[in-house]
Design an enzyme around this catalytic site. Sequence first.
Site, mmCIF file in Angstrom:
data_model
loop_
_atom_site.group_PDB
_atom_site.id
_atom_site.type_symbol
_atom_site.label_atom_id
_atom_site.label_comp_id
_atom_site.label_asym_id
_atom_site.label_seq_id
_atom_site.Cartn_x
_atom_site.Cartn_y
_atom_site.Cartn_z
ATOM 1 N N LEU A 1 0.762 -1.012 -0.182
ATOM 2 C CA LEU A 1 0.016 -0.065 -0.109
ATOM 3 C C LEU A 1 1.009 1.363 -0.020
ATOM 4 C CD1 LEU A 1 -2.642 -0.814 2.640
ATOM 5 C CD2 LEU A 1 -3.089 -0.484 0.182
ATOM 6 N N ASP A 2 0.690 2.170 -0.871
ATOM 7 C CA ASP A 2 1.578 3.200 -0.935
ATOM 8 C C ASP A 2 1.455 4.098 0.426
ATOM 9 O OD1 ASP A 2 -0.566 5.112 -1.468
ATOM 10 O OD2 ASP A 2 -0.386 5.162 -3.457
#
Length: 245
Positions: free
Chosen positions: A109-110
């Site tokens: 997940l960024d």
Amino acid sequence: MQGMKLGHVPLERAISKLGIASRSRARVFILAGKVQVNGVIQRDPEFPVVPETAKIQIDEHAVSKAATRTFLLHKPRGVITTNSDEKNRPTVFSLIHEGEIHLVAVGRLDWASSGLLLLTNDTRMAAWLTDPLNGVRRTYLVTVRGRVSEEELQVLRAGVQDEGESLQADAVELRKSSAKESHLTVLLREGKNRELRRLFAAIKHEVTRLKRVAFGGLELGDLPLGQYRELSEDDLTQMLTSSSS
């Protein structure tokens, strides 16, 4: 696990796959002559072995696959999915307090995204779950700028081309919309790099909030932000069974 086959991998990766040490740490052991494979010292980190069947020793102590441990983390925004960061930003691994255990993230997940993130010491399972060919379902709550039209939803479902890649929402539902912003639920099966942000950019809508709420058969539920729970055998079975359907 269905679809997961045994195969040769470099020795440094084999040690990592067994959950004993990171690849970089394993390389140090190998180059120092501390690793034996089937009774023979191997100094080549690329030496091919089958980690599930090879007899590997470090400092003459036999090593075997560590017990599988997998954690479901509610990742906050502003935390990155790497082991370390040159800018000294907090990482997801700093949120797991389980002593000496070598974990890898199952996908990413960024920095600006939140929600469900799996971390495990079973690298073979992590690779299987993130392989696009296996089509493991991921569900996201997405907020974007502006009103998303039905025609634009059809574009997301049909797919777009971006930087030589095909991007496509497996399913998308518009929950509410206004001239200011739209709220959607989106299901993906491949998890390509920044796929949702690129999909919505293709229809000229900027993603302002992104939260993953389900992965395979697992749901984030009411787990508090920044907290985690260890998955049970039943949880893993549910995830893998749902993932293969």
